[in-house]
Scaffold this active site. Structure first.
Site, PDB file in Angstrom:
ATOM      1  N   GLY A   1      27.212  41.381  31.915  1.00 54.15           N
ATOM      2  CA  GLY A   1      27.830  41.943  33.109  1.00 54.15           C
ATOM      3  C   GLY A   1      27.126  43.206  33.546  1.00 54.15           C
ATOM      4  O   GLY A   1      26.585  43.945  32.727  1.00 54.15           O
TER       5      GLY A   1
ATOM      6  N   TYR B   1      32.331  43.975  41.574  1.00 55.12           N
ATOM      7  CA  TYR B   1      32.634  43.825  40.150  1.00 55.12           C
ATOM      8  C   TYR B   1      34.005  43.164  39.957  1.00 55.12           C
ATOM      9  O   TYR B   1      34.145  42.204  39.184  1.00 55.12           O
ATOM     10  CB  TYR B   1      32.600  45.194  39.471  1.00 55.12           C
ATOM     11  CG  TYR B   1      32.839  45.161  37.988  1.00 55.12           C
ATOM     12  CD1 TYR B   1      31.847  44.737  37.113  1.00 55.12           C
ATOM     13  CD2 TYR B   1      34.061  45.558  37.448  1.00 55.12           C
ATOM     14  CE1 TYR B   1      32.062  44.713  35.743  1.00 55.12           C
ATOM     15  CE2 TYR B   1      34.279  45.538  36.089  1.00 55.12           C
ATOM     16  CZ  TYR B   1      33.287  45.112  35.237  1.00 55.12           C
ATOM     17  OH  TYR B   1      33.507  45.086  33.883  1.00 55.12           O
TER      18      TYR B   1
END
Length: 168
Positions: free
Chosen positions: A11, A74
């Protein structure tokens, strides 16, 4: 040997307010965090189906469940992991393949250690347990989901956030 456990943990962030966010900032984060997890799951699924056993674990975030100012890319990518896992759970459950999500809150890392004391204190006032988690606490949940004793758990979102999200 065959792929039995997938932990999709990659991520990135590229935070800024939505109105200032470029198309590239949005796309890069979603491509890494969500499409990357899908790519890994797709590759792992074939071997898991053949073996009639598998565990897919996607690492999301409390932000994926509650949102965060300056983090639309995100938050969207991490929320998407929930839909991804639940769809996989429905598609592959009959083949004894589970798909679950772990949603950590603030974790003691080099990144959170670098936060100014004032910001750490602000965050801690929002966490009912009044502390950050250790990486081992997140790893413990992942390890459990990867094992036989979690064989009847699929499509779940497990928060490891000290109560911050209160089950969102």
């Amino acid at each position: 040997g065959p792929v039995e456990v997938l932990v999709a943990n990659a991520g990135i962030t590229d935070d800024t307010l939505m109105l200032r966010m470029s198309e590239d900032q949005f796309s890069r984060v979603v491509d890494t965090n969500l499409a990357g997890a899908w790519r890994c799951a797709k590759r792992a699924a074939t071997k898991m189906i053949r073996g009639r056993w598998g565990r897919m674990i996607f690492i999301s975030s409390v932000v994926g469940l509650s949102g965060g100012a300056g983090q639309v890319n995100y938050a969207a990518s991490k929320a998407g992991l929930v839909g991804l896992a639940r769809s996989i759970a429905r598609e592959l459950g009959s083949r004894n393949v589970t798909a679950n999500v772990v949603a950590p809150g603030f974790i003691e890392t080099d990144m959170t250690a670098a936060l100014p004391d004032k910001r750490r204190d602000e965050i801690l006032t929002t966490v009912p347990l009044a502390r950050f988690a250790s990486a081992d606490e997140v790893a413990g949940v992942v390890t459990w989901l990867a094992g036989d004793t979690a064989g009847y758990v699929t499509g779940a979102v497990i928060p490891v956030d000290g109560g911050l999200g209160m089950g969102h």
